[in-house]
Design a protein around this motif. Structure first.
Motif, PDB file in Angstrom:
ATOM      1  N   PRO A 164      28.547  -3.066 -12.021  1.00 22.51           N
ATOM      2  CA  PRO A 164      27.805  -1.818 -12.190  1.00 22.51           C
ATOM      3  C   PRO A 164      26.347  -2.102 -12.538  1.00 22.51           C
ATOM      4  O   PRO A 164      26.052  -3.068 -13.239  1.00 22.51           O
ATOM      5  CB  PRO A 164      28.520  -1.115 -13.341  1.00 22.51           C
ATOM      6  CG  PRO A 164      29.181  -2.209 -14.096  1.00 22.51           C
ATOM      7  CD  PRO A 164      29.501  -3.288 -13.083  1.00 22.51           C
ATOM      8  N   ARG A 165      25.469  -1.277 -12.031  1.00 19.67           N
ATOM      9  CA  ARG A 165      24.055  -1.408 -12.356  1.00 19.67           C
ATOM     10  C   ARG A 165      23.769  -0.599 -13.611  1.00 19.67           C
ATOM     11  O   ARG A 165      24.312   0.487 -13.788  1.00 19.67           O
ATOM     12  CB  ARG A 165      23.198  -0.889 -11.209  1.00 19.67           C
ATOM     13  CG  ARG A 165      23.308  -1.771  -9.986  1.00 19.67           C
ATOM     14  CD  ARG A 165      22.354  -1.310  -8.928  1.00 19.67           C
ATOM     15  NE  ARG A 165      22.510  -2.172  -7.768  1.00 19.67           N
ATOM     16  CZ  ARG A 165      21.893  -2.004  -6.640  1.00 19.67           C
ATOM     17  NH1 ARG A 165      21.094  -0.978  -6.488  1.00 19.67           N
ATOM     18  NH2 ARG A 165      22.063  -2.830  -5.642  1.00 19.67           N
ATOM     19  N   PRO A 166      22.902  -1.123 -14.481  1.00 18.75           N
ATOM     20  CA  PRO A 166      22.590  -0.369 -15.692  1.00 18.75           C
ATOM     21  C   PRO A 166      21.841   0.918 -15.345  1.00 18.75           C
ATOM     22  O   PRO A 166      21.019   0.935 -14.440  1.00 18.75           O
ATOM     23  CB  PRO A 166      21.712  -1.313 -16.504  1.00 18.75           C
ATOM     24  CG  PRO A 166      21.214  -2.320 -15.533  1.00 18.75           C
ATOM     25  CD  PRO A 166      22.205  -2.384 -14.416  1.00 18.75           C
ATOM     26  N   GLN A 167      22.178   1.985 -16.067  1.00 18.01           N
ATOM     27  CA  GLN A 167      21.516   3.266 -15.861  1.00 18.01           C
ATOM     28  C   GLN A 167      20.113   3.205 -16.452  1.00 18.01           C
ATOM     29  O   GLN A 167      19.913   2.707 -17.548  1.00 18.01           O
ATOM     30  CB  GLN A 167      22.290   4.399 -16.545  1.00 18.01           C
ATOM     31  CG  GLN A 167      23.554   4.783 -15.861  1.00 18.01           C
ATOM     32  CD  GLN A 167      23.287   5.614 -14.604  1.00 18.01           C
ATOM     33  OE1 GLN A 167      22.160   5.835 -14.200  1.00 18.01           O
ATOM     34  NE2 GLN A 167      24.350   6.060 -13.984  1.00 18.01           N
ATOM     35  N   GLN A 168      19.137   3.731 -15.727  1.00 17.98           N
ATOM     36  CA  GLN A 168      17.785   3.803 -16.229  1.00 17.98           C
ATOM     37  C   GLN A 168      17.637   5.103 -17.012  1.00 17.98           C
ATOM     38  O   GLN A 168      18.039   6.160 -16.539  1.00 17.98           O
ATOM     39  CB  GLN A 168      16.791   3.754 -15.078  1.00 17.98           C
ATOM     40  CG  GLN A 168      15.368   3.683 -15.532  1.00 17.98           C
ATOM     41  CD  GLN A 168      14.404   3.562 -14.361  1.00 17.98           C
ATOM     42  OE1 GLN A 168      14.767   3.782 -13.224  1.00 17.98           O
ATOM     43  NE2 GLN A 168      13.178   3.213 -14.657  1.00 17.98           N
ATOM     44  N   GLN A 169      17.057   5.006 -18.203  1.00 16.53           N
ATOM     45  CA  GLN A 169      16.869   6.196 -19.016  1.00 16.53           C
ATOM     46  C   GLN A 169      15.801   7.087 -18.405  1.00 16.53           C
ATOM     47  O   GLN A 169      14.805   6.608 -17.867  1.00 16.53           O
ATOM     48  CB  GLN A 169      16.412   5.808 -20.424  1.00 16.53           C
ATOM     49  CG  GLN A 169      17.508   5.329 -21.339  1.00 16.53           C
ATOM     50  CD  GLN A 169      16.961   5.115 -22.742  1.00 16.53           C
ATOM     51  OE1 GLN A 169      16.033   4.364 -22.924  1.00 16.53           O
ATOM     52  NE2 GLN A 169      17.563   5.790 -23.712  1.00 16.53           N
TER      53      GLN A 169
END
Length: 159
Positions: free
Chosen positions: A31-36
């Protein structure tokens, strides 16, 4: 001619092989980290309460609505300036008028950003206001250009 075709072929092979090493976006199921979002970062840095977050969101939405047409004018102005420069018309009186109009529109956007932040700052408690100046410099400058999808936003100190 043959050299250009050969060069284009080599570039195409290089691009295809580079994409293959990445896995074509699959990343082996990782999974790719979510960008805030900017709003999440703003809320985190200012340590906003749930109620404050809602108020800030209302302020930002209203300001973004006002900024939308101005964002479009900024983008149009950039295109007109670039076109005039490409055509060698950057030393004419018309170009000077174009730059003055563009500067005026930028000032309008800066005013919207500052007004929105002034309203946000007024909601903050004294302990939250300490982070306020840095948040303005880091997040507010050009935020409505970024929110509206109007291209790259400006940063303070860059024109």
């Amino acid at each position: 001619m043959v050299g250009r075709v050969l060069l284009a072929g080599l570039l195409a092979v290089g691009l295809v092989s580079a994409q293959g090493k990445r896995g074509g976006g699959g990343d082996m199921g990782m999974p790719r980290p979510q960008q805030q979002s900017k709003m999440d970062i703003l809320a985190e840095k200012l340590k906003l309460s749930k109620e404050q977050k809602e108020q800030v969101l209302n302020i930002m939405n209203a300001a973004a609505e006002t900024a939308g047409p101005i964002s479009g004018q900024i983008m149009q102005g950039r295109q007109m300036i670039a076109q005039a420069m490409v055509q060698g018309q950057d030393n004419t009186d018309d170009f000077k008028k174009l730059m003055a109009a563009y500067t005026n529109v930028l000032a309008q956007m800066d005013n919207i950003e500052a007004t929105a932040y002034g309203k946000i700052y007024a909601l903050l408690k004294p302990n939250q206001q300490k982070a306020g100046e840095q948040v303005y410099a880091d997040l507010m400058a050009g935020i409505f250009m970024r929110m509206g999808g109007g291209g790259g936003g400006r940063r303070r100190g860059q024109q």
